[in-house]
Design a protein around this motif. Structure first.
Motif, PDB file in Angstrom:
ATOM      1  N   LEU A   1      65.009  86.334  43.370  1.00  0.00           N
ATOM      2  CA  LEU A   1      66.073  85.834  44.248  1.00  0.00           C
ATOM      3  C   LEU A   1      66.005  86.545  45.587  1.00  0.00           C
ATOM      4  O   LEU A   1      65.634  87.727  45.652  1.00  0.00           O
TER       5      LEU A   1
ATOM      6  N   LEU B   1      72.864  79.274  40.193  1.00  0.00           N
ATOM      7  CA  LEU B   1      72.709  80.081  41.402  1.00  0.00           C
ATOM      8  C   LEU B   1      72.475  79.195  42.621  1.00  0.00           C
ATOM      9  O   LEU B   1      73.035  79.439  43.693  1.00  0.00           O
TER      10      LEU B   1
ATOM     11  N   ILE C   1      65.052  95.012  41.230  1.00  0.00           N
ATOM     12  CA  ILE C   1      65.840  95.315  40.043  1.00  0.00           C
ATOM     13  C   ILE C   1      65.838  94.042  39.203  1.00  0.00           C
ATOM     14  O   ILE C   1      65.900  92.939  39.738  1.00  0.00           O
TER      15      ILE C   1
ATOM     16  N   LEU D   1      65.103  87.904  37.771  1.00  0.00           N
ATOM     17  CA  LEU D   1      65.765  87.485  36.536  1.00  0.00           C
ATOM     18  C   LEU D   1      64.689  87.269  35.481  1.00  0.00           C
ATOM     19  O   LEU D   1      63.651  86.656  35.772  1.00  0.00           O
TER      20      LEU D   1
ATOM     21  N   VAL E   1      66.111  90.748  43.643  1.00  0.00           N
ATOM     22  CA  VAL E   1      66.579  90.630  42.260  1.00  0.00           C
ATOM     23  C   VAL E   1      65.608  89.758  41.474  1.00  0.00           C
ATOM     24  O   VAL E   1      65.285  88.641  41.898  1.00  0.00           O
TER      25      VAL E   1
ATOM     26  N   TYR F   1      67.368  91.827  36.034  1.00  0.00           N
ATOM     27  CA  TYR F   1      68.447  91.573  35.087  1.00  0.00           C
ATOM     28  C   TYR F   1      67.984  90.544  34.068  1.00  0.00           C
ATOM     29  O   TYR F   1      67.262  89.602  34.405  1.00  0.00           O
TER      30      TYR F   1
ATOM     31  N   ALA G   1      72.567  80.470  46.602  1.00  0.00           N
ATOM     32  CA  ALA G   1      71.594  81.566  46.509  1.00  0.00           C
ATOM     33  C   ALA G   1      70.182  80.989  46.552  1.00  0.00           C
ATOM     34  O   ALA G   1      69.918  79.933  45.975  1.00  0.00           O
TER      35      ALA G   1
ATOM     36  N   THR H   1      75.488  77.809  44.185  1.00  0.00           N
ATOM     37  CA  THR H   1      76.278  78.728  45.012  1.00  0.00           C
ATOM     38  C   THR H   1      75.601  78.994  46.344  1.00  0.00           C
ATOM     39  O   THR H   1      76.130  79.743  47.169  1.00  0.00           O
TER      40      THR H   1
ATOM     41  N   MET I   1      76.954  86.075  33.181  1.00  0.00           N
ATOM     42  CA  MET I   1      75.676  85.376  33.222  1.00  0.00           C
ATOM     43  C   MET I   1      74.525  86.363  33.084  1.00  0.00           C
ATOM     44  O   MET I   1      73.705  86.236  32.183  1.00  0.00           O
ATOM     45  N   ILE I   2      74.473  87.385  33.971  1.00  0.00           N
ATOM     46  CA  ILE I   2      73.410  88.371  33.780  1.00  0.00           C
ATOM     47  C   ILE I   2      73.782  89.294  32.633  1.00  0.00           C
ATOM     48  O   ILE I   2      74.956  89.542  32.352  1.00  0.00           O
ATOM     49  N   GLY I   3      72.749  89.800  31.953  1.00  0.00           N
ATOM     50  CA  GLY I   3      72.949  90.693  30.829  1.00  0.00           C
ATOM     51  C   GLY I   3      72.467  92.094  31.148  1.00  0.00           C
ATOM     52  O   GLY I   3      72.868  92.686  32.156  1.00  0.00           O
ATOM     53  N   ARG I   4      71.599  92.614  30.311  1.00  0.00           N
ATOM     54  CA  ARG I   4      71.130  93.992  30.471  1.00  0.00           C
ATOM     55  C   ARG I   4      70.318  94.159  31.753  1.00  0.00           C
ATOM     56  O   ARG I   4      69.684  93.221  32.247  1.00  0.00           O
ATOM     57  N   LEU I   5      70.324  95.395  32.244  1.00  0.00           N
ATOM     58  CA  LEU I   5      69.367  95.797  33.274  1.00  0.00           C
ATOM     59  C   LEU I   5      68.032  96.001  32.573  1.00  0.00           C
ATOM     60  O   LEU I   5      67.875  96.957  31.795  1.00  0.00           O
TER      61      LEU I   5
ATOM     62  N   ASP J   1      70.564  87.436  49.970  1.00  0.00           N
ATOM     63  CA  ASP J   1      71.731  86.924  49.250  1.00  0.00           C
ATOM     64  C   ASP J   1      72.323  87.945  48.286  1.00  0.00           C
ATOM     65  O   ASP J   1      73.373  87.700  47.679  1.00  0.00           O
ATOM     66  N   PHE J   2      71.639  89.112  48.133  1.00  0.00           N
ATOM     67  CA  PHE J   2      72.070  90.094  47.130  1.00  0.00           C
ATOM     68  C   PHE J   2      72.073  91.509  47.717  1.00  0.00           C
ATOM     69  O   PHE J   2      71.411  92.411  47.199  1.00  0.00           O
TER      70      PHE J   2
END
Lengths: 134, 134
Positions: free
Chosen positions: A119, A94, A80, A131, A129, A82, A99, A97, A1-5, A123-124
């Motif tokens: 987010l 999310l 960070i 997105l 986080v 993503y 989150a 789940t 689901m997540i791609g590049r940083l 939860d992380f």
């Protein structure tokens, strides 16, 4: 689901001093500072070959990083980011789940002009986080 | 001088739970856990298209991340690792600028089998910086 940083954001008290460290001490390519009053920060981008670092300095009274800098007077890694293809689909998955999405749960236009969501750090693994839909 | 962002390390209290969040909630590709007793951690690599995240759980009595987790019970971003071509030349340049190299200043062999050094967070906006020679 997540791609590049997409980026790592570092909150700093003195953007000029922090930029000089990355430019002069670490020899990285740094951008000019950009004031983003609607986000409450002034930002410098450190361009690395595969991703970027964002240095964030508080701007204005209601800066989202002011409280972080009260707790972390030297600055520090703030969040960070993503990349995702479809931020609404990701958000809905999310939430299923359990989150927690910060704010009202609706994407905002972020510092790069693209939709973003944050987010809950709890939860992380204690990590804020972001997105970003790319 | 610095090159690619090699990884961002996140210290976690429960590696199984943190790995499940990245695998199941965020849909990322995660490695099997690897115990690295000589580094005092068990690590899981989150493979992103352009870099990786390392989840670190303390291993043994003298784990370098135990104190961090005392201060940050939920876990959190612990350090950031930049790649360099020549770690000794980089170290010597950094020392000339007054930046502090942790430990005895000699590179150690890191978790990827390559020479690494750590730089003092106070000199880098409150961020623990690892340099890895690639």
């Amino acid at each position: 689901m997540i791609g590049r940083l997409n980026h790592v954001a570092i909150a700093v008290r003195d953007l000029g001093a922090a930029t000089a460290v990355y430019r002069d001490t670490l020899g990285a390519h740094v951008s000019q500072p950009q004031a983003l009053p609607e986000h409450g920060v002034t930002v410098v981008f450190i361009e690395l070959p595969n991703t970027k670092i964002e240095l964030l300095e508080p701007l204005g009274e209601a800066s989202p990083i002011a409280r972080f800098l009260e707790k972390n007077p030297d600055g520090g890694m703030h969040h960070i980011c993503y990349e995702v293809d479809d931020i609404l689909a990701t958000r809905d998955q999310l939430k299923q789940t359990g989150a927690r999405v910060l704010g009202d749960g609706e994407p905002k236009i972020g510092a790069h002009g693209k939709p973003v969501l944050f987010l809950h750090p709890k939860d992380f693994s204690g990590t804020l986080v972001e997105l970003e839909q790319v």
